[in-house]
Design a protein around this motif. Structure first.
Motif, PDB file in Angstrom:
ATOM      1  N   GLU A  81      33.555  47.506  37.380  1.00  0.00           N
ATOM      2  CA  GLU A  81      32.400  46.799  38.042  1.00  0.00           C
ATOM      3  C   GLU A  81      33.033  45.428  38.004  1.00  0.00           C
ATOM      4  OE1 GLU A  81      28.358  44.813  36.187  1.00  0.00           O
ATOM      5  OE2 GLU A  81      29.260  46.254  35.271  1.00  0.00           O
ATOM      6  N   VAL A  82      32.495  44.615  39.232  1.00  0.00           N
ATOM      7  CA  VAL A  82      32.965  43.336  39.643  1.00  0.00           C
ATOM      8  C   VAL A  82      32.170  42.199  38.618  1.00  0.00           C
ATOM      9  CG1 VAL A  82      32.997  41.486  41.173  1.00  0.00           C
ATOM     10  CG2 VAL A  82      33.702  43.844  41.781  1.00  0.00           C
ATOM     11  N   LEU A  83      32.814  41.706  37.547  1.00  0.00           N
ATOM     12  CA  LEU A  83      32.205  40.660  36.984  1.00  0.00           C
ATOM     13  C   LEU A  83      32.013  39.230  37.331  1.00  0.00           C
ATOM     14  CD1 LEU A  83      33.512  41.594  33.101  1.00  0.00           C
ATOM     15  CD2 LEU A  83      31.338  42.543  34.364  1.00  0.00           C
ATOM     16  N   GLY A  84      33.088  38.853  38.138  1.00  0.00           N
ATOM     17  CA  GLY A  84      33.046  37.658  38.542  1.00  0.00           C
ATOM     18  C   GLY A  84      33.854  37.333  39.986  1.00  0.00           C
ATOM     19  N   VAL A  85      33.672  36.585  40.875  1.00  0.00           N
ATOM     20  CA  VAL A  85      33.854  36.491  42.038  1.00  0.00           C
ATOM     21  C   VAL A  85      34.142  34.952  42.347  1.00  0.00           C
ATOM     22  CG1 VAL A  85      33.797  36.744  44.500  1.00  0.00           C
ATOM     23  CG2 VAL A  85      32.919  38.542  43.054  1.00  0.00           C
ATOM     24  N   LEU A  96      39.122  37.807  41.329  1.00  0.00           N
ATOM     25  CA  LEU A  96      38.114  38.745  40.858  1.00  0.00           C
ATOM     26  C   LEU A  96      38.414  38.770  39.302  1.00  0.00           C
ATOM     27  CD1 LEU A  96      38.536  41.515  43.508  1.00  0.00           C
ATOM     28  CD2 LEU A  96      36.692  39.967  43.321  1.00  0.00           C
ATOM     29  N   THR A  97      37.154  39.096  38.740  1.00  0.00           N
ATOM     30  CA  THR A  97      37.269  39.570  37.269  1.00  0.00           C
ATOM     31  C   THR A  97      36.655  40.811  37.162  1.00  0.00           C
ATOM     32  OG1 THR A  97      36.952  37.274  36.396  1.00  0.00           O
ATOM     33  CG2 THR A  97      36.494  38.990  34.828  1.00  0.00           C
ATOM     34  N   LEU A  98      37.750  41.820  36.892  1.00  0.00           N
ATOM     35  CA  LEU A  98      36.957  43.276  36.700  1.00  0.00           C
ATOM     36  C   LEU A  98      37.008  43.779  35.357  1.00  0.00           C
ATOM     37  CD1 LEU A  98      39.146  44.812  39.548  1.00  0.00           C
ATOM     38  CD2 LEU A  98      36.711  43.630  39.863  1.00  0.00           C
ATOM     39  N   GLN A  99      35.847  44.547  35.225  1.00  0.00           N
ATOM     40  CA  GLN A  99      35.706  45.373  33.832  1.00  0.00           C
ATOM     41  C   GLN A  99      35.966  46.944  34.313  1.00  0.00           C
ATOM     42  OE1 GLN A  99      34.881  44.269  30.703  1.00  0.00           O
ATOM     43  NE2 GLN A  99      35.089  46.193  29.903  1.00  0.00           N
ATOM     44  N   PHE A 100      37.175  47.321  33.599  1.00  0.00           N
ATOM     45  CA  PHE A 100      37.259  48.857  33.916  1.00  0.00           C
ATOM     46  C   PHE A 100      36.406  49.565  33.226  1.00  0.00           C
ATOM     47  CE2 PHE A 100      41.905  47.062  34.126  1.00  0.00           C
ATOM     48  CZ  PHE A 100      41.805  47.206  35.678  1.00  0.00           C
ATOM     49  N   ASP A 101      35.997  50.906  33.742  1.00  0.00           N
ATOM     50  CA  ASP A 101      35.094  51.814  33.306  1.00  0.00           C
ATOM     51  C   ASP A 101      36.062  52.294  31.753  1.00  0.00           C
ATOM     52  OD1 ASP A 101      33.430  51.353  35.135  1.00  0.00           O
ATOM     53  OD2 ASP A 101      33.810  53.345  36.161  1.00  0.00           O
ATOM     54  N   VAL A 119      40.397  42.514  33.747  1.00  0.00           N
ATOM     55  CA  VAL A 119      41.363  41.895  34.328  1.00  0.00           C
ATOM     56  C   VAL A 119      40.996  41.026  35.408  1.00  0.00           C
ATOM     57  CG1 VAL A 119      41.779  43.427  35.975  1.00  0.00           C
ATOM     58  CG2 VAL A 119      43.796  42.036  35.395  1.00  0.00           C
ATOM     59  N   THR A 120      41.569  39.966  35.384  1.00  0.00           N
ATOM     60  CA  THR A 120      41.388  39.049  36.298  1.00  0.00           C
ATOM     61  C   THR A 120      42.459  38.894  37.336  1.00  0.00           C
ATOM     62  OG1 THR A 120      40.061  37.521  34.956  1.00  0.00           O
ATOM     63  CG2 THR A 120      40.794  36.458  36.871  1.00  0.00           C
ATOM     64  N   CYS A 121      42.275  39.014  38.672  1.00  0.00           N
ATOM     65  CA  CYS A 121      43.563  38.952  39.672  1.00  0.00           C
ATOM     66  C   CYS A 121      43.045  38.351  40.959  1.00  0.00           C
ATOM     67  CB  CYS A 121      44.019  40.501  39.833  1.00  0.00           C
ATOM     68  SG  CYS A 121      42.487  41.296  40.575  1.00  0.00           S
TER      69      CYS A 121
END
Length: 145
Positions: A81-85, A96-101, A119-121
């Motif tokens: 899920e995308v948490l931040g952009v 992006l900040t992503l929350q892995f399932d 992770v943020t990338c």
């Protein structure tokens, strides 16, 4: 996934992957036939029409918090899920900040593991990081954009 048209390089990469998959199944087709299939898949009459629609515009990756993405992180497949952009239109890059399932093991050694849930990338408009692993693969590759 929410998004706009991909860049020409991403569309051509899709065509290359489709052609390889069809060849693997014993259904070889030409490169131009593959480009036509990609155009139809995106709702265009033919490759030339799709090419004109993409044109020379700067590529843009449209993502919002709450969007779902998938891809590979350090060679490991993921859904997240995308948490931040945070966009940088000048550089056509998105942080992006992503929350892995499911947590992703970021270590390739058999005797050691380290799992990440978040992770943020920073990715380009094609959904890839410029940072690469020692074997030349991007750290992050978003697929299905």
């Amino acid at each position: 996934m929410n998004g706009s048209l991909l860049s020409l390089s991403a569309l051509k990469a899709q065509a290359k992957q489709l052609r390889a998959a069809l060849e693997k199944r014993g259904e070889p087709i030409s490169h131009s036939q593959t480009l036509e299939l990609i155009a139809h898949q995106h709702g265009y009459r033919d490759w030339n029409t799709l090419y004109a629609a993409v044109g020379n515009r700067p590529p843009v990756l449209y993502l919002r918090p709450g969007d779902r993405v998938q891809g590979k992180y350090l060679g490991q497949r993921f859904h997240a899920e995308v948490l931040g952009v945070q966009s940088s239109s000048a550089a056509c890059r998105v942080r992006l900040t992503l929350q892995f399932d499911e947590a992703v093991d970021v270590v390739s050694f058999d005797s050691f593991s380290s799992y990440r849930h978040r992770v943020t990338c920073t990715v380009n408009a094609d959904g890839m990081t410029s940072e690469r692993t020692s074997d030349g693969e991007p750290h992050m590759v978003l697929t299905g954009l």
